[in-house]
Design a protein around this motif. Structure first.
Motif, PDB file in Angstrom:
ATOM      1  N   ILE A   1       4.165   5.547  -5.607  1.00  0.00           N
ATOM      2  CA  ILE A   1       4.179   5.592  -7.064  1.00  0.00           C
ATOM      3  C   ILE A   1       3.026   6.443  -7.593  1.00  0.00           C
ATOM      4  CG2 ILE A   1       3.886   4.186  -9.143  1.00  0.00           C
ATOM      5  CD1 ILE A   1       5.488   1.998  -7.666  1.00  0.00           C
ATOM      6  N   HIS A   2       1.860   6.280  -7.000  1.00  0.00           N
ATOM      7  CA  HIS A   2       0.683   7.064  -7.393  1.00  0.00           C
ATOM      8  C   HIS A   2       0.538   8.242  -6.425  1.00  0.00           C
ATOM      9  CE1 HIS A   2      -0.051   3.056  -9.110  1.00  0.00           C
ATOM     10  NE2 HIS A   2      -0.627   3.736 -10.087  1.00  0.00           N
ATOM     11  N   TRP A   3       1.482   9.145  -6.452  1.00  0.00           N
ATOM     12  CA  TRP A   3       1.546  10.227  -5.481  1.00  0.00           C
ATOM     13  C   TRP A   3       0.363  11.176  -5.570  1.00  0.00           C
ATOM     14  CZ3 TRP A   3       1.793  15.037  -7.661  1.00  0.00           C
ATOM     15  CH2 TRP A   3       2.196  15.089  -8.993  1.00  0.00           C
ATOM     16  N   ILE A   4      -0.267  11.275  -6.718  1.00  0.00           N
ATOM     17  CA  ILE A   4      -1.427  12.164  -6.837  1.00  0.00           C
ATOM     18  C   ILE A   4      -2.580  11.639  -5.987  1.00  0.00           C
ATOM     19  CG2 ILE A   4      -2.465  11.143  -8.910  1.00  0.00           C
ATOM     20  CD1 ILE A   4      -2.173  14.875  -8.311  1.00  0.00           C
ATOM     21  N   TYR A   5      -2.734  10.310  -5.910  1.00  0.00           N
ATOM     22  CA  TYR A   5      -3.752   9.723  -5.024  1.00  0.00           C
ATOM     23  C   TYR A   5      -3.458  10.115  -3.580  1.00  0.00           C
ATOM     24  CZ  TYR A   5      -5.244   6.488  -8.754  1.00  0.00           C
ATOM     25  OH  TYR A   5      -5.716   5.931  -9.908  1.00  0.00           O
ATOM     26  N   THR A   6      -2.185  10.057  -3.210  1.00  0.00           N
ATOM     27  CA  THR A   6      -1.790  10.382  -1.842  1.00  0.00           C
ATOM     28  C   THR A   6      -2.148  11.825  -1.503  1.00  0.00           C
ATOM     29  OG1 THR A   6       0.054   8.836  -2.074  1.00  0.00           O
ATOM     30  CG2 THR A   6       0.134  10.360  -0.225  1.00  0.00           C
ATOM     31  N   ILE A   7      -1.881  12.735  -2.418  1.00  0.00           N
ATOM     32  CA  ILE A   7      -2.183  14.143  -2.181  1.00  0.00           C
ATOM     33  C   ILE A   7      -3.693  14.357  -2.069  1.00  0.00           C
ATOM     34  CG2 ILE A   7      -2.122  16.452  -3.217  1.00  0.00           C
ATOM     35  CD1 ILE A   7       0.633  15.652  -4.377  1.00  0.00           C
ATOM     36  N   VAL A   8      -4.458  13.786  -2.994  1.00  0.00           N
ATOM     37  CA  VAL A   8      -5.914  13.976  -2.994  1.00  0.00           C
ATOM     38  C   VAL A   8      -6.544  13.346  -1.754  1.00  0.00           C
ATOM     39  CG1 VAL A   8      -8.046  13.372  -4.215  1.00  0.00           C
ATOM     40  CG2 VAL A   8      -6.071  14.224  -5.486  1.00  0.00           C
ATOM     41  N   ILE A   9      -6.160  12.119  -1.445  1.00  0.00           N
ATOM     42  CA  ILE A   9      -6.703  11.437  -0.265  1.00  0.00           C
ATOM     43  C   ILE A   9      -6.320  12.189   1.010  1.00  0.00           C
ATOM     44  CG2 ILE A   9      -6.538   9.341   1.124  1.00  0.00           C
ATOM     45  CD1 ILE A   9      -6.301   7.797  -1.552  1.00  0.00           C
ATOM     46  N   GLY A  10      -5.067  12.660   1.073  1.00  0.00           N
ATOM     47  CA  GLY A  10      -4.627  13.411   2.251  1.00  0.00           C
ATOM     48  C   GLY A  10      -5.399  14.703   2.433  1.00  0.00           C
TER      49      GLY A  10
ATOM     50  N   ARG B   1      -0.446  -4.859  -7.458  1.00  0.00           N
ATOM     51  CA  ARG B   1      -0.025  -5.978  -6.601  1.00  0.00           C
ATOM     52  C   ARG B   1       0.432  -7.157  -7.449  1.00  0.00           C
ATOM     53  NH1 ARG B   1      -2.641 -10.396  -5.357  1.00  0.00           N
ATOM     54  NH2 ARG B   1      -2.098 -11.542  -3.489  1.00  0.00           N
ATOM     55  N   ASN B   2      -0.322  -7.481  -8.477  1.00  0.00           N
ATOM     56  CA  ASN B   2       0.046  -8.604  -9.337  1.00  0.00           C
ATOM     57  C   ASN B   2       1.357  -8.340 -10.079  1.00  0.00           C
ATOM     58  OD1 ASN B   2      -2.164 -10.078  -8.551  1.00  0.00           O
ATOM     59  ND2 ASN B   2      -3.417  -9.449 -10.289  1.00  0.00           N
ATOM     60  N   ARG B   3       1.574  -7.101 -10.532  1.00  0.00           N
ATOM     61  CA  ARG B   3       2.842  -6.762 -11.180  1.00  0.00           C
ATOM     62  C   ARG B   3       4.012  -6.898 -10.218  1.00  0.00           C
ATOM     63  NH1 ARG B   3      -0.160  -2.453 -13.659  1.00  0.00           N
ATOM     64  NH2 ARG B   3       0.647  -1.060 -12.070  1.00  0.00           N
ATOM     65  N   GLN B   4       3.795  -6.484  -8.969  1.00  0.00           N
ATOM     66  CA  GLN B   4       4.857  -6.602  -7.968  1.00  0.00           C
ATOM     67  C   GLN B   4       5.181  -8.069  -7.688  1.00  0.00           C
ATOM     68  OE1 GLN B   4       6.664  -4.030  -6.583  1.00  0.00           O
ATOM     69  NE2 GLN B   4       5.575  -2.872  -8.154  1.00  0.00           N
TER      70      GLN B   4
ATOM     71  N   VAL C   1       0.840  -1.203   0.000  1.00  0.00           N
ATOM     72  CA  VAL C   1       0.000   0.000   0.000  1.00  0.00           C
ATOM     73  C   VAL C   1       0.876   1.254   0.000  1.00  0.00           C
ATOM     74  CG1 VAL C   1      -1.686   1.334   1.339  1.00  0.00           C
ATOM     75  CG2 VAL C   1      -1.986  -1.129   1.069  1.00  0.00           C
ATOM     76  N   LEU C   2       1.913   1.257   0.839  1.00  0.00           N
ATOM     77  CA  LEU C   2       2.804   2.423   0.888  1.00  0.00           C
ATOM     78  C   LEU C   2       3.552   2.609  -0.424  1.00  0.00           C
ATOM     79  CD1 LEU C   2       4.199   2.123   4.520  1.00  0.00           C
ATOM     80  CD2 LEU C   2       2.523   3.760   3.641  1.00  0.00           C
ATOM     81  N   LYS C   3       3.993   1.522  -1.024  1.00  0.00           N
ATOM     82  CA  LYS C   3       4.685   1.612  -2.310  1.00  0.00           C
ATOM     83  C   LYS C   3       3.730   2.093  -3.399  1.00  0.00           C
ATOM     84  CE  LYS C   3       7.883  -0.863  -5.227  1.00  0.00           C
ATOM     85  NZ  LYS C   3       8.631  -2.085  -5.455  1.00  0.00           N
ATOM     86  N   TYR C   4       2.486   1.600  -3.358  1.00  0.00           N
ATOM     87  CA  TYR C   4       1.462   2.028  -4.319  1.00  0.00           C
ATOM     88  C   TYR C   4       1.219   3.531  -4.193  1.00  0.00           C
ATOM     89  CZ  TYR C   4      -3.106   2.385  -6.565  1.00  0.00           C
ATOM     90  OH  TYR C   4      -4.152   2.748  -7.355  1.00  0.00           O
ATOM     91  N   LEU C   5       1.083   4.021  -2.961  1.00  0.00           N
ATOM     92  CA  LEU C   5       0.832   5.441  -2.744  1.00  0.00           C
ATOM     93  C   LEU C   5       2.043   6.291  -3.110  1.00  0.00           C
ATOM     94  CD1 LEU C   5      -1.229   5.395   0.549  1.00  0.00           C
ATOM     95  CD2 LEU C   5      -2.055   5.868  -1.758  1.00  0.00           C
TER      96      LEU C   5
END
Length: 106
Positions: A11-20, A96-99, A5-9
């Motif tokens: 990589i997808h930093w825009i999700y992190t900013i919007v969710i935050g 997750r599957n790619r990882q 989840v942390l690695k996903y967030l």
């Protein structure tokens, strides 16, 4: 799982900013009635409500499990929340599957 989840967030930093931002704004509104959300630009300019007006109010009502209040704020919330949840979960599942595949190939 937390690592993924942390690695996903990360990589997808825009999700992190919007969710935050929305998480902080909704928590402040629910706990202390402080409003830091950006006002609707359409309503500010024209004076008329857009189809998205009331979404935050409806989402907060859903968090409080006030189904009728959420419906009266904006009934579209009942379509948008499940769709966004499915899209984000599908994207995370693919990540997750790619990882897992990259770990198995190494």
């Amino acid at each position: 799982m937390a690592y993924l989840v942390l690695k996903y967030l990360q990589i997808h930093w825009i999700y992190t900013i919007v969710i935050g931002y929305f998480g902080t704004a909704i928590a402040l509104y629910m706990l202390s009635d402080i409003h830091i959300l950006i006002p609707c630009l359409w309503k500010t300019i024209t004076g008329y409500e857009c189809p998205g007006c009331g979404m935050t109010t409806a989402f907060i009502a859903l968090l409080h499990m006030q189904w009728a209040d959420a419906w009266s704020a904006n009934p579209m919330i009942y379509a948008i929340v499940p769709v966004f949840m499915c899209l984000i979960l599908r994207d995370f599942w693919r990540f997750r599957n790619r990882q897992i595949d990259s770990l198995q190939n190494n």
